[in-house]
Design an enzyme around this catalytic site. Structure first.
Site, PDB file in Angstrom:
ATOM      1  N   ARG A  71     -81.319   0.211 -87.340  1.00  0.00           N
ATOM      2  CA  ARG A  71     -80.896   0.206 -86.004  1.00  0.00           C
ATOM      3  C   ARG A  71     -81.506   1.602 -85.269  1.00  0.00           C
ATOM      4  O   ARG A  71     -80.668   2.607 -85.753  1.00  0.00           O
ATOM      5  CB  ARG A  71     -79.383  -0.016 -85.546  1.00  0.00           C
ATOM      6  CG  ARG A  71     -79.098   0.014 -84.065  1.00  0.00           C
ATOM      7  CD  ARG A  71     -77.621  -0.346 -84.236  1.00  0.00           C
ATOM      8  NE  ARG A  71     -77.121  -0.508 -82.971  1.00  0.00           N
ATOM      9  CZ  ARG A  71     -76.450   0.750 -82.152  1.00  0.00           C
ATOM     10  NH1 ARG A  71     -76.673   1.839 -82.743  1.00  0.00           N
ATOM     11  NH2 ARG A  71     -75.847   0.333 -81.078  1.00  0.00           N
TER      12      ARG A  71
ATOM     13  N   SER B 257     -74.241 -11.246 -83.397  1.00  0.00           N
ATOM     14  CA  SER B 257     -73.098 -10.633 -82.862  1.00  0.00           C
ATOM     15  C   SER B 257     -72.063 -11.813 -82.004  1.00  0.00           C
ATOM     16  O   SER B 257     -72.468 -12.429 -81.298  1.00  0.00           O
ATOM     17  CB  SER B 257     -73.423  -9.537 -81.947  1.00  0.00           C
ATOM     18  OG  SER B 257     -74.070  -8.435 -82.534  1.00  0.00           O
TER      19      SER B 257
ATOM     20  N   LYS C 158     -71.238   1.568 -79.117  1.00  0.00           N
ATOM     21  CA  LYS C 158     -71.345   0.536 -78.262  1.00  0.00           C
ATOM     22  C   LYS C 158     -70.306   0.260 -77.427  1.00  0.00           C
ATOM     23  O   LYS C 158     -69.120   0.972 -77.702  1.00  0.00           O
ATOM     24  CB  LYS C 158     -71.877  -0.809 -79.003  1.00  0.00           C
ATOM     25  CG  LYS C 158     -70.888  -1.348 -80.038  1.00  0.00           C
ATOM     26  CD  LYS C 158     -71.267  -2.524 -80.513  1.00  0.00           C
ATOM     27  CE  LYS C 158     -72.414  -2.737 -81.029  1.00  0.00           C
ATOM     28  NZ  LYS C 158     -72.906  -4.243 -81.478  1.00  0.00           N
TER      29      LYS C 158
END
Length: 213
Positions: free
Chosen positions: A47, A116, A146
């Site tokens: 990521r 998710s 996040k």
């Protein structure tokens, strides 16, 4: 008919390590390689929210080689085509990052596909029906990686057992709060800062993994 899913048998358990944003491929590999070779990492997710396409391809390709050598599946965040291009084991998709069924069609029946699901069991049910291999709930705790306005309850993990796929907990997870999530039903815990910002990343990774013993 439910689309085919991999991970037959007991789900994998342990640390699902997520890479930090790092603009240098050499420095990223230097941070990741000791962890891969330690045996403390069950899955690795690449990521990098700040990198352009060329750097992401370079880093993903380099990580795939290291993961293959270590026997650790590499999962790509948010980019199905990059996962296919570098031969990664699979892809993780957020709510707005693409369709699980389309990813399954592109990557094939053996790919590990994650979704998710935030704080919603209904999202998890739809993801599994579309062919997801695992569902990820969170954030369970505050995290800087996040937005955490959607907070998950441990009860989601227990309720998701009936879906028959691996359950991942994410968001502010530490070695200290991991055992409670494992007891609630988490098969894997997804972590960035808890390892990469720890004074001793290798010791931290082993502490997470030990919670599953």
């Amino acid at each position: 008919m439910t689309p085919s899913r991999p991970l037959a048998g007991p789900p994998p358990r342990g640390l699902y390590l997520i890479t930090p944003d790092d603009a240098g491929t050499a420095s990223l590999l230097a941070r990741v390689e000791p962890l891969l070779s330690s045996g403390a990492v069950t899955w690795l997710q690449y990521r990098n929210k700040t990198a352009g396409d060329a750097l992401r391809h370079e880093q993903a390709l380099a990580l795939q080689a290291r993961c293959a050598a270590a026997g650790v599946p590499l999962i790509i965040n948010d980019d199905v085509r990059l996962a296919r291009a570098v031969g990664a084991a699979g892809v993780h998709l957020g709510e707005d990052d693409g369709d699980i069924a389309a990813a399954r069609a592109l990557l094939g029946p053996a790919a590990i596909l994650g979704a998710s699901c935030y704080d919603e069991q209904a999202l998890a049910q739809r993801a599994v029906a579309a062919g997801a291999s695992y569902v990820a709930f969170g954030a369970f705790f505050p995290t800087r990686s996040k937005d955490t306005h959607r907070r998950a309850s441990p009860a989601l993990l227990a309720d998701a057992q009936a879906l028959g796929v691996a359950r991942v907990a994410i968001g502010g997870i530490t070695p200290d709060n991991t055992p409670a999530l494992v007891a609630a039903g988490a098969d894997l815990v997804a972590v960035i800062a808890g390892v990469f910002e720890a004074p001793d990343p290798l010791a931290a990774a082993r502490a997470y993994q030990a919670a599953f013993a």
